[in-house]
Scaffold this active site. Structure first.
Site, PDB file in Angstrom:
ATOM      1  N   SER A 106      55.023  17.435  44.361  1.00 34.00           N
ATOM      2  CA  SER A 106      53.767  17.318  43.602  1.00 34.00           C
ATOM      3  C   SER A 106      53.054  15.979  43.749  1.00 34.00           C
ATOM      4  O   SER A 106      51.905  15.854  43.319  1.00 34.00           O
ATOM      5  CB  SER A 106      54.020  17.588  42.128  1.00 34.00           C
ATOM      6  OG  SER A 106      54.177  18.963  41.939  1.00 34.00           O
ATOM      7  N   LYS A 134      49.814  16.221  45.322  1.00 33.97           N
ATOM      8  CA  LYS A 134      48.625  16.684  44.585  1.00 33.97           C
ATOM      9  C   LYS A 134      47.568  15.579  44.487  1.00 33.97           C
ATOM     10  O   LYS A 134      46.378  15.854  44.412  1.00 33.97           O
ATOM     11  CB  LYS A 134      49.034  17.177  43.188  1.00 33.97           C
ATOM     12  CG  LYS A 134      49.850  18.486  43.245  1.00 33.97           C
ATOM     13  CD  LYS A 134      50.338  18.908  41.874  1.00 33.97           C
ATOM     14  CE  LYS A 134      50.879  20.310  41.780  1.00 33.97           C
ATOM     15  NZ  LYS A 134      52.158  20.597  42.406  1.00 33.97           N
ATOM     16  N   TYR A 184      48.973  24.882  50.537  1.00 34.06           N
ATOM     17  CA  TYR A 184      49.576  24.181  49.391  1.00 34.06           C
ATOM     18  C   TYR A 184      51.069  23.929  49.627  1.00 34.06           C
ATOM     19  O   TYR A 184      51.573  22.819  49.407  1.00 34.06           O
ATOM     20  CB  TYR A 184      49.332  24.992  48.114  1.00 34.06           C
ATOM     21  CG  TYR A 184      50.174  24.543  46.946  1.00 34.06           C
ATOM     22  CD1 TYR A 184      49.838  23.410  46.213  1.00 34.06           C
ATOM     23  CD2 TYR A 184      51.334  25.241  46.593  1.00 34.06           C
ATOM     24  CE1 TYR A 184      50.636  22.977  45.152  1.00 34.06           C
ATOM     25  CE2 TYR A 184      52.133  24.818  45.542  1.00 34.06           C
ATOM     26  CZ  TYR A 184      51.784  23.684  44.823  1.00 34.06           C
ATOM     27  OH  TYR A 184      52.576  23.261  43.797  1.00 34.06           O
ATOM     28  N   TYR A 210      53.152  15.597  34.192  1.00 27.32           N
ATOM     29  CA  TYR A 210      53.142  16.927  33.538  1.00 27.32           C
ATOM     30  C   TYR A 210      53.131  16.804  32.028  1.00 27.32           C
ATOM     31  O   TYR A 210      52.468  15.933  31.488  1.00 27.32           O
ATOM     32  CB  TYR A 210      54.319  17.782  34.021  1.00 27.32           C
ATOM     33  CG  TYR A 210      54.404  17.751  35.501  1.00 27.32           C
ATOM     34  CD1 TYR A 210      53.428  18.385  36.263  1.00 27.32           C
ATOM     35  CD2 TYR A 210      55.396  17.051  36.156  1.00 27.32           C
ATOM     36  CE1 TYR A 210      53.451  18.317  37.627  1.00 27.32           C
ATOM     37  CE2 TYR A 210      55.424  16.986  37.533  1.00 27.32           C
ATOM     38  CZ  TYR A 210      54.450  17.621  38.256  1.00 27.32           C
ATOM     39  OH  TYR A 210      54.469  17.544  39.595  1.00 27.32           O
ATOM     40  N   VAL A 231      59.092  17.369  42.260  1.00 26.94           N
ATOM     41  CA  VAL A 231      60.441  17.925  42.050  1.00 26.94           C
ATOM     42  C   VAL A 231      61.423  17.590  43.179  1.00 26.94           C
ATOM     43  O   VAL A 231      62.608  17.873  43.070  1.00 26.94           O
ATOM     44  CB  VAL A 231      60.434  19.462  41.804  1.00 26.94           C
ATOM     45  CG1 VAL A 231      59.820  19.809  40.477  1.00 26.94           C
ATOM     46  CG2 VAL A 231      59.773  20.202  42.944  1.00 26.94           C
TER      47      VAL A 231
HETATM   48  O1  DON Z   1      54.920  24.449  43.804  1.00 27.84           O
HETATM   49  C1  DON Z   1      55.935  23.914  43.396  1.00 27.84           C
HETATM   50  O2  DON Z   1      56.523  24.309  42.409  1.00 27.84           O
HETATM   51  C2  DON Z   1      56.421  22.696  44.162  1.00 27.84           C
HETATM   52  N1  DON Z   1      56.021  22.760  45.520  1.00 27.84           N
HETATM   53  C3  DON Z   1      55.874  21.421  43.582  1.00 27.84           C
HETATM   54  C4  DON Z   1      56.143  21.268  42.129  1.00 27.84           C
HETATM   55  C5  DON Z   1      56.402  19.891  41.691  1.00 27.84           C
HETATM   56  O3  DON Z   1      56.735  18.981  42.407  1.00 27.84           O
HETATM   57  C6  DON Z   1      56.339  19.724  40.268  1.00 27.84           C
HETATM   58  N2  DON Z   1      57.028  18.522  39.930  1.00 27.84           N
HETATM   59  N3  DON Z   1      57.549  18.008  39.125  1.00 27.84           N
END
Ligand code: DON
Length: 309
Positions: A61, A64, A186, A238, A256
């Site tokens: 993320s 993003k 994405y 978040y 993550v």
């Molecule tokens: O789409 C997802 O769930 C992951 N590619 C990215 C999510 C993420 O990193 C949220 N983080 N804490």
């Protein structure tokens, strides 16, 4: 500085047992929750590297923020913010619940739904992923940053929630491209392999409003950097963004894969990696290293003193 950074690592290590590696993307389950690494780069170019700073992990993320940069460059302010809002959610990063309202507008670009909407704004160019990769390489100062194919495939296979969000948004004309094509982009954006130094380089550019203070190179427009840093403050962690703002007070973005990148205005770029996550998806070790550094170096954006909350 070196001493404080090592002390921060020792402090953070005592918390690692409380976290768990992400498993909802099967490939990420292979991460080692004991790994901890950090890189800190100051404005005058001093680089501090500790622990597993060389270990590569997927950006997840944290991408993003770069997706938002590219969307603003490609599609402009009006279009991007007609597709996505700028308010914190209080919900989990992969929540669908707010999309099931009158219109499926996601609340901000730092949650999955919002990043899928901003990824769609990046698609007006010939080779969206190629351009995203080039932008990431420039910001991180490393030409060899590449896609982790295994994580990409794993995300693609396990990405049903993200697909659901994309289809809801396609139905509401928020996506201007086919939902499958947008989530493909994405997933690729999330699957770039980086290390702590890469992200610290990028964070330093953000700390200087788009200019690399070492070379003087102007990499990003300052109005774009201002938007990105504002959203890092309000939404970057978040549904723990409020708590992180209070306790740490550094504009930051987590992923993550275990990374957290933080940018300290005019002072430093910072990135920490540890795959053990708390229940909200933020790295336990990275959070604690930042908490310690903020306290002992007085990095909180409202720090008149070094007092601990
Ligand atoms: O789409 C997802 O769930 C992951 N590619 C990215 C999510 C993420 O990193 C949220 N983080 N804490």
């Amino acid at each position: 500085m070196e001493r404080t950074l090592n002390d921060a690592m020792d402090y953070a290590r005592t918390f690692l047992h409380t976290g768990k590696v992400a498993t909802y993307i099967p490939e990420l389950a292979k991460g080692d929750s004991e790994q901890l690494g950090a890189c800190l780069i100051t404005t005058d170019g001093e680089v501090y590297r500790v622990g597993d700073w060389q270990q590569e992990f997927t950006i997840q993320s944290i991408s993003k923020t770069i997706t938002l940069i590219m969307a603003l460059q490609v599609a402009g302010y009006e279009k991007v913010f007609s597709k996505v809002g700028v308010e914190p959610t209080g919900d989990a990063f992969n929540s669908l619940v707010r999309l099931e309202t009158k219109t499926a507008h996601p609340l901000n670009p730092m949650i999955n739904a919002g990043a899928i909407a901003t990824a769609s704004c990046c698609m007006d160019v010939k080779d969206p992923f190629g351009e995203f990769l080039e932008l990431t390489r420039r910001l991180c100062r490393r030409d060899t940053i590449h896609l982790n194919e295994a994580v990409f495939q794993s995300e693609k296979k396990a990405g049903m929630r993200n697909r659901s969000m994309a289809y809801l948004m396609e139905d509401d004309n928020i996506l201007e491209y086919d939902a499958e094509d947008v989530v493909d982009l994405y997933f690729r954006m999330c699957s770039l392999s980086v290390n702590a130094e890469d992200l610290a380089n990028y964070a330093l550019v953000l700390a200087h409003n788009g200019v690399d203070p070492r070379s003087g190179e102007h990499l990003l427009d300052d109005w774009i950097v201002r938007i990105v840093k504002t959203l890092m403050v309000t939404c970057g962690m978040y549904d723990a963004s409020g708590e992180f703002a209070m306790k740490v007070g550094i504009p930051a973005k987590s992923g993550v894969g275990g990374g957290i990148m933080g940018t300290v205005e005019r002072k430093m770029g910072l990135a920490v990696f540890n795959p053990a996550l708390d229940p909200k998806g933020n790295s336990v070790g990275a959070y604690r290293v930042m908490e310690y550094l903020s306290h002992y170096l007085g990095l909180h954006y409202f720090s008149g003193s070094n007092s601990m909350i």
